[in-house]
Design an enzyme around this catalytic site. Structure first.
Site, PDB file in Angstrom:
ATOM      1  N   HIS A 160      35.814  30.904  39.417  1.00 15.04           N
ATOM      2  CA  HIS A 160      35.843  31.927  40.472  1.00 15.04           C
ATOM      3  C   HIS A 160      34.682  32.913  40.390  1.00 15.04           C
ATOM      4  CE1 HIS A 160      40.447  31.047  40.859  1.00 15.04           C
ATOM      5  NE2 HIS A 160      39.704  30.130  41.428  1.00 15.04           N
ATOM      6  N   CYS A 197      17.546  40.943  47.060  1.00 15.60           N
ATOM      7  CA  CYS A 197      17.138  39.820  46.216  1.00 15.60           C
ATOM      8  C   CYS A 197      15.659  39.973  45.831  1.00 15.60           C
ATOM      9  CB  CYS A 197      17.342  38.530  47.010  1.00 15.60           C
ATOM     10  SG  CYS A 197      16.710  37.070  46.194  1.00 15.60           S
ATOM     11  N   GLU A 223      55.912  34.070  30.721  1.00 17.42           N
ATOM     12  CA  GLU A 223      56.834  33.678  31.805  1.00 17.42           C
ATOM     13  C   GLU A 223      56.748  32.171  32.031  1.00 17.42           C
ATOM     14  OE1 GLU A 223      58.474  36.087  33.524  1.00 17.42           O
ATOM     15  OE2 GLU A 223      57.426  37.809  32.633  1.00 17.42           O
TER      16      GLU A 223
HETATM   17  P1  OAD Z   1      48.150  35.676  38.007  1.00 20.10           P
HETATM   18  O1  OAD Z   1      48.208  37.153  38.144  1.00 20.10           O
HETATM   19  O2  OAD Z   1      48.587  34.850  39.168  1.00 20.10           O
HETATM   20  O3  OAD Z   1      49.014  35.225  36.767  1.00 20.10           O
HETATM   21  C1  OAD Z   1      48.863  35.833  35.518  1.00 20.10           C
HETATM   22  C2  OAD Z   1      49.720  35.083  34.548  1.00 20.10           C
HETATM   23  O4  OAD Z   1      49.512  35.638  33.264  1.00 20.10           O
HETATM   24  C3  OAD Z   1      51.227  35.172  34.822  1.00 20.10           C
HETATM   25  O5  OAD Z   1      51.793  33.875  34.748  1.00 20.10           O
HETATM   26  C4  OAD Z   1      51.754  36.060  33.703  1.00 20.10           C
HETATM   27  O6  OAD Z   1      53.079  35.692  33.292  1.00 20.10           O
HETATM   28  C5  OAD Z   1      50.757  35.757  32.602  1.00 20.10           C
HETATM   29  N1  OAD Z   1      50.603  36.814  31.587  1.00 20.10           N
HETATM   30  C6  OAD Z   1      50.770  38.157  31.704  1.00 20.10           C
HETATM   31  N2  OAD Z   1      50.502  38.772  30.531  1.00 20.10           N
HETATM   32  C7  OAD Z   1      50.142  37.804  29.648  1.00 20.10           C
HETATM   33  C8  OAD Z   1      49.730  37.792  28.280  1.00 20.10           C
HETATM   34  N3  OAD Z   1      49.629  38.931  27.558  1.00 20.10           N
HETATM   35  N4  OAD Z   1      49.433  36.606  27.703  1.00 20.10           N
HETATM   36  C9  OAD Z   1      49.527  35.442  28.411  1.00 20.10           C
HETATM   37  N5  OAD Z   1      49.901  35.398  29.705  1.00 20.10           N
HETATM   38  C10 OAD Z   1      50.209  36.552  30.325  1.00 20.10           C
HETATM   39  O7  OAD Z   1      46.638  35.304  37.586  1.00 20.10           O
HETATM   40  P2  OAD Z   1      45.890  33.911  37.686  1.00 20.10           P
HETATM   41  O8  OAD Z   1      46.797  32.770  37.420  1.00 20.10           O
HETATM   42  O9  OAD Z   1      44.662  34.028  36.865  1.00 20.10           O
HETATM   43  O10 OAD Z   1      41.518  34.054  42.340  1.00 20.10           O
HETATM   44  O11 OAD Z   1      45.471  33.901  39.216  1.00 20.10           O
HETATM   45  C11 OAD Z   1      44.715  32.844  39.691  1.00 20.10           C
HETATM   46  C12 OAD Z   1      43.775  33.323  40.774  1.00 20.10           C
HETATM   47  O12 OAD Z   1      44.533  33.989  41.783  1.00 20.10           O
HETATM   48  C13 OAD Z   1      42.778  34.369  40.343  1.00 20.10           C
HETATM   49  O13 OAD Z   1      41.645  33.819  39.678  1.00 20.10           O
HETATM   50  C14 OAD Z   1      42.391  34.968  41.648  1.00 20.10           C
HETATM   51  C15 OAD Z   1      43.721  35.073  42.343  1.00 20.10           C
HETATM   52  O14 OAD Z   1      43.683  34.902  43.714  1.00 20.10           O
HETATM   53  C16 OAD Z   1      40.439  34.549  42.963  1.00 20.10           C
HETATM   54  O15 OAD Z   1      40.156  35.734  42.958  1.00 20.10           O
HETATM   55  C17 OAD Z   1      39.626  33.513  43.668  1.00 20.10           C
END
Ligand code: OAD
Length: 224
Positions: free
Chosen positions: A104, A130, A198
């Site tokens: 991303h 740029c 989770e």
């Molecule tokens: P999310 O916010 O969707 O999910 C975060 C995950 O991290 C959840 O499943 C939480 O349970 C978990 N979590 C929280 N604290 C944690 C910890 N201390 N250790 C391990 N896990 C933990 O974030 P992403 O999955 O990264 O895209 O989201 C994916 C994409 O959605 C992002 O990259 C972004 C967004 O739209 C773009 O911006 C293109």
């Protein structure tokens, strides 16, 4: 070995995750999905930069946590290790990881809207234009409504199809195509292990689910 990380890996460094509140952010009356969109880059690039400068200033002082540091160490420990992240915060690199596949983009880089050149852009006084062609620069981050950077997913998919062990750390596994990487690994015969406090839609297809925080669990893995 392949590790796919998401916002949860940076949570213990103080970076808000998306689906626990970060995504609900509103900037000057505009929801995150509007201010952080490809459409807004075309309509009002200064507003997009204002929002990104705000986020960059929040991130500037944050430090990698134990999970980032351990993943950087794995790169030295395992001869064939691929780190793929959905995060744009640069904390894996700050911890010492190299050749990170950034699905991303990266908030510390800018990209020219004209010639597509990419530049490191870490300073508070970042340039607007740029240096190669004079066109405007934009954050080098995948925004809502935009495609992934060319080649990044293909590289990650190849590593996923070839790996024997796949860790999925701190991602809700809701956003595709990133979430398809562990599925690809699994279909190709890899052992897939999730680390997350989770359950996620991936949990049921994983061979092992380690329930807890990345900063606590990841550093324990190579000790046992
Ligand atoms: P999310 O916010 O969707 O999910 C975060 C995950 O991290 C959840 O499943 C939480 O349970 C978990 N979590 C929280 N604290 C944690 C910890 N201390 N250790 C391990 N896990 C933990 O974030 P992403 O999955 O990264 O895209 O989201 C994916 C994409 O959605 C992002 O990259 C972004 C967004 O739209 C773009 O911006 C293109």
């Amino acid at each position: 070995m392949l590790a796919l990380t998401g916002a949860g890996v940076s949570a213990e460094s103080g970076v808000p995750t998306f689906r626990d509140g970060g995504n609900a952010a509103v900037w000057k009356g505009m929801p995150f999905t509007v201010i952080s969109s490809g459409k807004m880059v075309q309509q009002d690039l200064p507003a997009v930069w204002e929002w990104f400068d705000y986020r960059r200033n929040l991130l500037r002082s944050l430090q990698p946590n134990a999970a980032h540091r351990e993943l950087a160490r794995w790169q030295e420990t395992f001869p064939e290790f691929t780190l793929v992240t959905q995060n744009v915060d640069g904390l894996h690199q700050k911890a010492g990881s190299r050749n990170v596949i950034e699905l991303h983009g990266n908030i510390w880089r800018a990209r020219c809207v004209g010639c597509d050149s990419r530049f490191k852009s870490e300073a508070e006084n970042r340039p607007d234009a740029c240096p190669d062609c004079g066109e405007l620069l934009r954050p080098d981050v995948v925004l809502f409504g935009e495609l992934l950077p060319h080649g990044a997913f293909e590289l990650a998919a190849q590593a996923a199809a070839e790996c024997e062990l796949c860790f999925v750390i701190g991602t809700s596994a809701l956003v595709y195509p990133a979430a398809s990487l562990p599925e690809l690994a699994k279909a190709a015969g890899a052992f897939v292990c999730e680390i997350n406090p989770e359950q996620t839609p991936l949990s049921s297809v994983c061979d092992e689910v380690l329930t807890g925080k990345a900063g606590e669990i990841v550093p324990m893995l190579c000790k046992s």
